[in-house]
Design a protein around this motif. Structure first.
Motif, PDB file in Angstrom:
ATOM      1  N   ALA A  63       0.826  -1.208   0.000  1.00  0.00           N
ATOM      2  CA  ALA A  63       0.000   0.000   0.000  1.00  0.00           C
ATOM      3  C   ALA A  63       0.862   1.261   0.000  1.00  0.00           C
ATOM      4  N   LEU A  64       1.956   1.249   0.764  1.00  0.00           N
ATOM      5  CA  LEU A  64       2.871   2.394   0.778  1.00  0.00           C
ATOM      6  C   LEU A  64       3.494   2.601  -0.596  1.00  0.00           C
ATOM      7  N   GLY A  65       3.852   1.494  -1.252  1.00  0.00           N
ATOM      8  CA  GLY A  65       4.413   1.593  -2.598  1.00  0.00           C
ATOM      9  C   GLY A  65       3.418   2.151  -3.591  1.00  0.00           C
ATOM     10  N   ARG A  70       5.960   5.166  -8.719  1.00  0.00           N
ATOM     11  CA  ARG A  70       7.330   5.071  -9.202  1.00  0.00           C
ATOM     12  C   ARG A  70       8.002   6.446  -9.156  1.00  0.00           C
ATOM     13  N   PRO A  71       9.302   6.570  -8.858  1.00  0.00           N
ATOM     14  CA  PRO A  71      10.206   5.447  -8.569  1.00  0.00           C
ATOM     15  C   PRO A  71      10.299   5.088  -7.088  1.00  0.00           C
ATOM     16  N   ASP A  72       9.804   5.975  -6.187  1.00  0.00           N
ATOM     17  CA  ASP A  72       9.995   5.761  -4.754  1.00  0.00           C
ATOM     18  C   ASP A  72       9.262   4.526  -4.253  1.00  0.00           C
ATOM     19  N   GLY A  73       8.154   4.177  -4.922  1.00  0.00           N
ATOM     20  CA  GLY A  73       7.396   3.013  -4.481  1.00  0.00           C
ATOM     21  C   GLY A  73       8.148   1.714  -4.615  1.00  0.00           C
ATOM     22  N   THR A  74       9.162   1.698  -5.485  1.00  0.00           N
ATOM     23  CA  THR A  74       9.943   0.480  -5.703  1.00  0.00           C
ATOM     24  C   THR A  74      10.540  -0.037  -4.399  1.00  0.00           C
ATOM     25  N   TYR A  75      11.022   0.883  -3.570  1.00  0.00           N
ATOM     26  CA  TYR A  75      11.617   0.469  -2.294  1.00  0.00           C
ATOM     27  C   TYR A  75      10.600  -0.281  -1.446  1.00  0.00           C
ATOM     28  N   TRP A  77       7.775  -1.778  -2.374  1.00  0.00           N
ATOM     29  CA  TRP A  77       7.386  -3.042  -2.999  1.00  0.00           C
ATOM     30  C   TRP A  77       8.440  -4.121  -2.756  1.00  0.00           C
ATOM     31  N   GLU A  78       9.709  -3.719  -2.826  1.00  0.00           N
ATOM     32  CA  GLU A  78      10.779  -4.694  -2.589  1.00  0.00           C
ATOM     33  C   GLU A  78      10.781  -5.158  -1.137  1.00  0.00           C
ATOM     34  N   ARG A  79      10.462  -4.265  -0.200  1.00  0.00           N
ATOM     35  CA  ARG A  79      10.363  -4.668   1.203  1.00  0.00           C
ATOM     36  C   ARG A  79       9.221  -5.662   1.411  1.00  0.00           C
ATOM     37  N   ALA A  80       8.210  -5.578   0.537  1.00  0.00           N
ATOM     38  CA  ALA A  80       7.084  -6.517   0.610  1.00  0.00           C
ATOM     39  C   ALA A  80       7.411  -7.858  -0.035  1.00  0.00           C
ATOM     40  N   GLY A  81       8.582  -7.946  -0.679  1.00  0.00           N
ATOM     41  CA  GLY A  81       8.985  -9.198  -1.308  1.00  0.00           C
ATOM     42  C   GLY A  81       8.680  -9.283  -2.787  1.00  0.00           C
ATOM     43  N   ILE A  82       8.320  -8.154  -3.412  1.00  0.00           N
ATOM     44  CA  ILE A  82       8.003  -8.148  -4.835  1.00  0.00           C
ATOM     45  C   ILE A  82       9.284  -7.991  -5.638  1.00  0.00           C
ATOM     46  N   ASP A  83       9.410  -8.783  -6.695  1.00  0.00           N
ATOM     47  CA  ASP A  83      10.537  -8.644  -7.610  1.00  0.00           C
ATOM     48  C   ASP A  83      10.221  -7.493  -8.566  1.00  0.00           C
ATOM     49  N   THR A  84      10.711  -6.307  -8.252  1.00  0.00           N
ATOM     50  CA  THR A  84      10.353  -5.116  -9.025  1.00  0.00           C
ATOM     51  C   THR A  84      11.008  -5.079 -10.397  1.00  0.00           C
TER      52      THR A  84
END
Length: 265
Positions: A63-65, A70-75, A77-84
C-alpha cells in the motif's frame, strides 16, 4: 547473540525504512494521522513505524508503494517481497486488450511476470492477493480467516486507471454460488476498501464483513429503513445487513476475474 556488525546492519535497515516513510509523508504533504487514515491503521501504528519500533507488514508495504508510485514506491514493494525488476515500465503506453481476462492470463501476473495483455497506460498498481475468501452463499465453511490474521498469497498487477484509491486495493477469493452466473465460485475479487459509505453504494457490488460469519459478496440494495444484500442466484433470499455494528462494509467490488467454466467441463 547478535554480533555488533549484525546489530549495526539491523539498525541501518530500520532507519532506512523509517526514513522512507517519513519522506513519503513530506512528499504527499500528509500528517501521521492522514497516512494512518489512508492505510486503514491507527496513528499510533504509524508513530511506531517512524520510531523504528515496528516494521510495516507486507500488505502495508504494498500500500505504501502504491501511494508513493514510481520510482519511490519500488523500495516499499521490494520490502514486501516483490521482484520489481519484472514490474512494467511506467513509460509503457500499450493498450489494455480486454477486461475479460481469464484466470489463466492472470497466472502470468501472479508469477510476477508481466503479460502484454495487462500493460497499463501509466503506472501499474501492485494489489495484494490475500488468503481470504468472500463467501457467495448464506453460511461459510467452518474455517473463517480474519483479515488481521491473513497473509499475502501473491501480488497481482492492474492499471492505475482501474484503481480510484490505489493504496486501498486488495484482492480476495470467492467461494459459493449465490452470485452465479455473475460471479462464479473460484473467482478473484478486486476490492476498493476505501469505498465504505453505504449512501454511495446503493446497487453496487460490495464485500461485507461479519465478526462471526466472515466476508459476504453481493449487491447492496438500500430500502427505506433497511439495507439488503441481494444475490444474483434467485434461490438465495436477500440478507438483512442493516445492523452496521454487526455487518460492516469492507469495500466495493470494482472488478473480478473468473475462469471459463466450460474449460473445466
Amino acid at each position: 547473540m547478535q554480533k555488533p556488525t549484525e546489530m549495526a546492519n539491523l539498525e541501518l535497515t530500520t532507519r532506512e525504512w523509517s526514513d522512507r516513510i517519513r519522506r513519503l509523508l513530506k512528499q504527499r504533504a500528509l500528517t501521521q494521522a492522514g497516512l494512518a487514515q489512508r492505510l486503514g491503521v491507527s496513528p499510533a501504528t504509524v508513530s511506531r513505524w517512524l520510531a523504528g519500533k515496528n516494521e510495516p507488514t507486507a500488505e502495508t508495504y504494498v500500500a505504501l508503494g502504491n501511494l508513493a508510485g514510481r520510482p519511490d514506491g519500488t523500495y516499499f514493494w521490494e520490502r514486501a517481497g516483490i521482484d520489481t525488476s519484472e514490474l512494467p515500465d511506467p513509460g509503457l503506453r500499450q493498450t489494455i486488450s480486454s477486461i475479460q481476462a481469464t484466470l489463466d492470463d492472470f497466472n502470468l501476473i501472479t508469477s510476477k511476470k508481466v503479460s502484454q495483455h495487462l500493460a497499463g497506460r501509466g503506472n501499474a498498481v501492485a494489489i495484494p492477493l490475500m488468503n481470504v475468501t468472500a463467501f457467495g452463499d448464506r453460511i461459510p465453511p467452518h474455517e473463517n480467516v480474519r483479515l488481521s490474521q491473513a497473509n499475502v498469497e501473491d501480488v497481482l498487477l492492474a492499471p492505475l486507471s482501474w484503481c480510484p484509491h490505489p493504496e486501498n486495493m486488495i484482492s480476495m477469493h470467492v467461494a459459493g454460488d449465490s452470485m452465479y452466473p455473475t460471479i462464479s465460485s473460484g473467482s478473484i475479487l478486486f476490492v476498493d476498501t476505501a469505498a465504505t459509505d453505504r449512501s454511495h453504494l446503493n446497487q453496487k457490488l460490495v464485500v461485507v464483513g461479519h465478526r462471526d460469519l466472515g466476508f459476504k459478496v453481493a449487491r447492496l440494495q438500500r430500502l427505506a429503513g433497511s439495507d439488503l444484500l441481494v444475490s444474483a442466484n434467485p434461490k438465495y433470499l436477500p440478507l438483512d445487513v442493516s445492523n452496521a455494528t454487526r455487518w460492516k462494509i469492507f469495500g466495493e467490488v470494482l472488478w473480478w476475474v473468473s475462469k471459463d467454466l466450460k474449460q473445466n467441463s
